[in-house]
Motif scaffolding. Structure first.
Motif, mmCIF file in Angstrom:
data_model
loop_
_atom_site.group_PDB
_atom_site.id
_atom_site.type_symbol
_atom_site.label_atom_id
_atom_site.label_comp_id
_atom_site.label_asym_id
_atom_site.label_seq_id
_atom_site.Cartn_x
_atom_site.Cartn_y
_atom_site.Cartn_z
ATOM 1 N N ALA A 77 0.898 -1.266 -0.279
ATOM 2 C CA ALA A 77 0.009 0.095 0.103
ATOM 3 C C ALA A 77 0.922 1.109 -0.079
ATOM 4 N N SER A 78 1.957 1.164 0.433
ATOM 5 C CA SER A 78 2.634 2.399 0.549
ATOM 6 C C SER A 78 4.030 2.387 -0.428
ATOM 7 N N TYR A 79 3.498 1.800 -1.722
ATOM 8 C CA TYR A 79 4.548 1.561 -2.711
ATOM 9 C C TYR A 79 4.555 2.939 -3.571
ATOM 10 N N GLN A 80 6.050 3.311 -3.733
ATOM 11 C CA GLN A 80 6.249 4.254 -4.415
ATOM 12 C C GLN A 80 6.559 4.355 -5.924
ATOM 13 N N PRO A 81 5.719 4.110 -7.029
ATOM 14 C CA PRO A 81 6.065 3.857 -8.155
ATOM 15 C C PRO A 81 6.939 4.652 -9.069
ATOM 16 N N VAL A 82 7.271 4.060 -9.995
ATOM 17 C CA VAL A 82 8.399 4.717 -10.866
ATOM 18 C C VAL A 82 7.816 5.440 -12.068
ATOM 19 N N LEU A 83 7.956 6.471 -12.325
ATOM 20 C CA LEU A 83 7.321 7.580 -13.312
ATOM 21 C C LEU A 83 8.204 7.565 -14.484
ATOM 22 N N ASP A 84 7.755 7.689 -15.642
ATOM 23 C CA ASP A 84 8.263 8.013 -16.962
ATOM 24 C C ASP A 84 8.256 9.431 -17.317
ATOM 25 N N GLY A 85 8.752 10.411 -16.413
ATOM 26 C CA GLY A 85 8.674 11.931 -16.797
ATOM 27 C C GLY A 85 8.468 12.467 -15.280
ATOM 28 N N GLN A 86 8.325 13.661 -15.174
ATOM 29 C CA GLN A 86 8.352 14.365 -14.085
ATOM 30 C C GLN A 86 6.738 14.216 -13.356
ATOM 31 N N PRO A 87 6.370 14.395 -12.190
ATOM 32 C CA PRO A 87 5.242 14.419 -11.808
ATOM 33 C C PRO A 87 4.304 15.545 -11.846
ATOM 34 N N ASN A 88 3.154 15.740 -11.960
ATOM 35 C CA ASN A 88 2.576 16.997 -11.999
ATOM 36 C C ASN A 88 2.007 17.471 -10.810
ATOM 37 N N ALA A 89 1.547 18.395 -10.732
ATOM 38 C CA ALA A 89 1.094 19.136 -9.471
ATOM 39 C C ALA A 89 0.163 18.038 -8.636
ATOM 40 N N ALA A 90 -0.961 17.343 -9.336
ATOM 41 C CA ALA A 90 -1.961 16.487 -8.686
ATOM 42 C C ALA A 90 -1.217 15.383 -8.095
ATOM 43 N N TYR A 91 -0.034 14.771 -8.583
ATOM 44 C CA TYR A 91 0.608 13.482 -8.223
ATOM 45 C C TYR A 91 0.627 13.106 -6.669
ATOM 46 N N PRO A 92 1.169 14.144 -5.888
ATOM 47 C CA PRO A 92 1.252 13.784 -4.507
ATOM 48 C C PRO A 92 -0.128 13.488 -4.022
ATOM 49 N N SER A 93 -1.028 14.361 -4.155
ATOM 50 C CA SER A 93 -2.581 13.805 -3.747
ATOM 51 C C SER A 93 -3.119 12.609 -4.174
ATOM 52 N N ASP A 94 -2.931 12.494 -5.614
ATOM 53 C CA ASP A 94 -3.227 11.309 -6.308
ATOM 54 C C ASP A 94 -2.709 10.142 -5.631
ATOM 55 N N LEU A 95 -1.448 10.099 -5.384
ATOM 56 C CA LEU A 95 -0.698 9.135 -4.834
ATOM 57 C C LEU A 95 -1.312 8.599 -3.441
ATOM 58 N N ALA A 96 -1.415 9.763 -2.605
ATOM 59 C CA ALA A 96 -1.908 9.624 -1.372
ATOM 60 C C ALA A 96 -3.213 8.913 -1.278
ATOM 61 N N GLU A 97 -4.088 9.050 -2.115
ATOM 62 C CA GLU A 97 -5.410 8.684 -2.536
ATOM 63 C C GLU A 97 -5.377 7.315 -2.859
ATOM 64 N N CYS A 98 -4.292 6.906 -3.868
ATOM 65 C CA CYS A 98 -4.346 5.682 -4.174
ATOM 66 C C CYS A 98 -3.928 4.629 -3.515
ATOM 67 N N GLN A 99 -2.865 5.074 -2.609
ATOM 68 C CA GLN A 99 -2.189 4.339 -1.621
ATOM 69 C C GLN A 99 -3.352 3.939 -0.387
ATOM 70 N N THR A 100 -4.175 4.963 -0.079
ATOM 71 C CA THR A 100 -5.345 4.687 0.695
ATOM 72 C C THR A 100 -6.212 3.725 0.216
ATOM 73 N N LEU A 101 -6.556 3.727 -0.999
ATOM 74 C CA LEU A 101 -7.357 2.898 -1.531
ATOM 75 C C LEU A 101 -6.702 1.339 -1.442
ATOM 76 N N ALA A 102 -5.419 1.443 -1.920
ATOM 77 C CA ALA A 102 -4.926 -0.010 -1.687
ATOM 78 C C ALA A 102 -4.742 -0.582 -0.118
ATOM 79 N N ARG A 103 -4.559 0.594 0.650
ATOM 80 C CA ARG A 103 -4.509 0.052 2.294
ATOM 81 C C ARG A 103 -5.681 -0.476 2.790
ATOM 82 N N ASP A 104 -6.751 -0.125 2.183
ATOM 83 C CA ASP A 104 -8.295 -0.445 2.584
ATOM 84 C C ASP A 104 -8.322 -1.877 2.097
ATOM 85 N N GLN A 105 -7.671 -2.354 1.351
ATOM 86 C CA GLN A 105 -8.014 -3.874 0.861
ATOM 87 C C GLN A 105 -7.540 -4.638 2.014
#
Length: 119
Positions: A21-49
């Motif tokens: 759930a706390s996986y930090q994926p590899v990106l092809d390019g630079q993350p945009n401004a929404a990436y940190p919040s999207d990452l946190a939301e996706c990790q929370t989704l995974a953690r809920d499993q």
């Protein structure tokens, strides 16, 4: 349960609680401004499993059964010790599978939100 068997069981249980759930994926390019919040939301989704899901529980039971049989067959071992070691091994394998699924959830969630995740 013998005290010698408790330590590995506790180590496995403690080490598996947040894996994947706390996986930090590899990106092809630079993350945009929404990436940190999207990452946190996706990790929370995974953690809920559920981490201790049905297949993990089955792996624990199968491992315990096989370990007990092997402990009974081996004259130098005891069935209880074999069952405990088998349960730990089965649980670790099941937890590893659950962690892989959580990691996949993080990756797919970010991809669907438009982030260039390569793995």
């Amino acid at each position: 349960m013998k005290p010698a068997y408790l330590l590995p069981l506790l180590i496995v249980a403690a080490g598996c609680t947040d894996r994947g759930a706390s996986y930090q994926p590899v990106l092809d390019g630079q993350p945009n401004a929404a990436y940190p919040s999207d990452l946190a939301e996706c990790q929370t989704l995974a953690r809920d499993q559920q981490h201790l899901n049905r297949s993990t529980k089955q792996a624990v039971l199968i491992g315990a059964g096989i370990g007990a049989v092997l402990g009974e067959v081996d004259n130098d071992s005891d069935p209880l010790g074999g069952a405990i070691v088998g349960a730990i091994s089965g649980g670790a394998a099941g937890a590893s599978d659950a962690a892989d699924k959580r990691e996949t959830i993080v990756i797919e969630c970010l991809r669907r939100r438009g982030h260039p995740v390569v793995g």
